[in-house]
Design an enzyme around this catalytic site. Sequence first.
Site, short mmCIF file in Angstrom:
data_model
loop_
_atom_site.label_atom_id
_atom_site.label_comp_id
_atom_site.label_asym_id
_atom_site.label_seq_id
_atom_site.Cartn_x
_atom_site.Cartn_y
_atom_site.Cartn_z
N LYS A 1 6.30 8.68 1.61
CA LYS A 1 5.17 8.65 1.48
C LYS A 1 4.65 10.74 1.78
O LYS A 1 4.34 11.08 0.80
CB LYS A 1 4.08 8.74 2.06
N GLU B 1 -4.63 11.20 6.68
CA GLU B 1 -4.82 11.16 5.43
C GLU B 1 -6.35 11.54 5.50
O GLU B 1 -7.00 10.00 5.90
CB GLU B 1 -4.29 10.00 4.26
N HIS C 1 -4.69 -4.35 3.49
CA HIS C 1 -4.18 -3.32 2.38
C HIS C 1 -3.25 -4.35 2.24
O HIS C 1 -2.31 -3.84 1.63
CB HIS C 1 -3.57 -2.15 3.58
N ARG D 1 9.51 0.52 -8.56
CA ARG D 1 10.05 -1.05 -8.07
C ARG D 1 9.20 -1.76 -9.35
O ARG D 1 7.98 -0.96 -9.80
CB ARG D 1 9.40 -1.32 -7.23
#
Length: 500
Positions: free
Chosen positions: A116, A201, A236, A293
């Site tokens: 990430k 973040e 999430h 993917r």
Amino acid sequence: MLKKILIANRGEIAVRIIRACQELGLDAVAVYSEVDRMAPHVRMANEAYAIGPASAVESYLRGDKIIEVAKKCGADGIHPGYGFLAENANFAEAVIEADLTWIGPPPEAIRLMGDKVSARETMSQAGVPLVPGTGKSSRMSNDELLAAAQTIGFPLLVKAAAGGGGKGMRNVSKMEDLPEAIRTARREAQSAFGDDRVYLEKYIENARHIEIQILGDEHGNVVHLGERECSIQRRHQKLIEEAPSPVVDEELRQKMGEIAVTAAKSVNYCSAGTMEFVLDKDRNFYFLEMNTRLQVEHPVTEMVTGVDIVKEMLRIASGRKLRYEQKDIQVKGWAIECRILAEDPRNNFMPAIGQIIGLTNPTGPGVRLDSGIYFGSEVTPFYDSMLAKLIVLAETRGEAILRMRRALEEFRITGLPTTIPLHIQLMNSTRFQAGQFDTNFLEHNFSFNQKLDPALVRVAAVAASLMAHQRNQQAILLHQGGASPWRLYGRREALDRRLR
């Protein structure tokens, strides 16, 4: 030219890929663990091979066994589906080194975008807007993270650098809670991904989760297939997806799509992939991550565009050019998908296991069911809790909601709790119907409170008592002596012959 494909997966996605292979005239090879011996994907495939015990670590995550089976059966390529080894760059490289075709993006792209922090750096260089946060790809110490938090500001997210799916993620609202959140996130990330790197973040409040589906070929052509709305989430994890999004207009769609295509080209991407963004209340969007993917929710995009994404992945892997240009992609109608999970929404979504003793599948116009279960199948604790995906297509969002509610009411799974009642209540929610939700909707603005009809409870109790009594009577009769029904029938026939 591909002729035989091994599907390195199980459940509904394995069934989905097998169907695509059959429609293209390709042989499909299934692999299975001990507990999946009678699974639908095993019975549908042209060939099937056992690869190990129930545990995924000893079966579906054993890349060496999967490649060995592929060579043994003469397969040309391997499709990983999603999950398991789908985003494992080392496995993709091993497949290619074994002179097999990898049906997915290049290993370099998987490795670059799977991390990430590296993905953030790459997207920043490509001019993609990012959520404010730390961008150092090497391991940052706890002290460095604490110092960076002062600049980023609160609330913020601590996120695992090596993975996603909500693992290794913590929402922090004040500095006092940050040290413990970092320690917990590191521990969870190490356990899930074998890598304890985390980054920070900025947490975008009242945000929506919007993703753009892309397709690219080996010849440098990339198109986007519009957006998906994925804001209805729990911990999430997505529960409901739809296409298009109720808050994205044509101008924003084109802008986000162009950014996604540019980003994909910057890493020489080919095959199917998804760019995920967060959209704030002022309609500003920021890069979240890229999934290298096939996505779980790909069917809603297929329904509104008419593009079979799995077939396109197979064609692209064969070296063909994309059959579509951007001008060919048109969004028509509205599609909604509900993930049907073996979880109990009345008990904090506790995963459920057991045998499916009753099953009625929904049908009718505009209804699609991607399922990995059958009557009598056993739901085990070894894999993900998703049983099926229910997808509907209609002309408008309102009609799609009504169609989904009708299909959910038809869908009956008996033997273990599922999320079907939760989805029905969500379809009846006025805020959901109005499109007034964000990623915190389930936690802050929705309460699951399925009401049981007292009359139905009494009927069920009486029926259960009668069934128990009947079984007891049968058990008693089985132990009594006397002639069997066959012997009695024979005696009656003999008597009839004498009387003639």
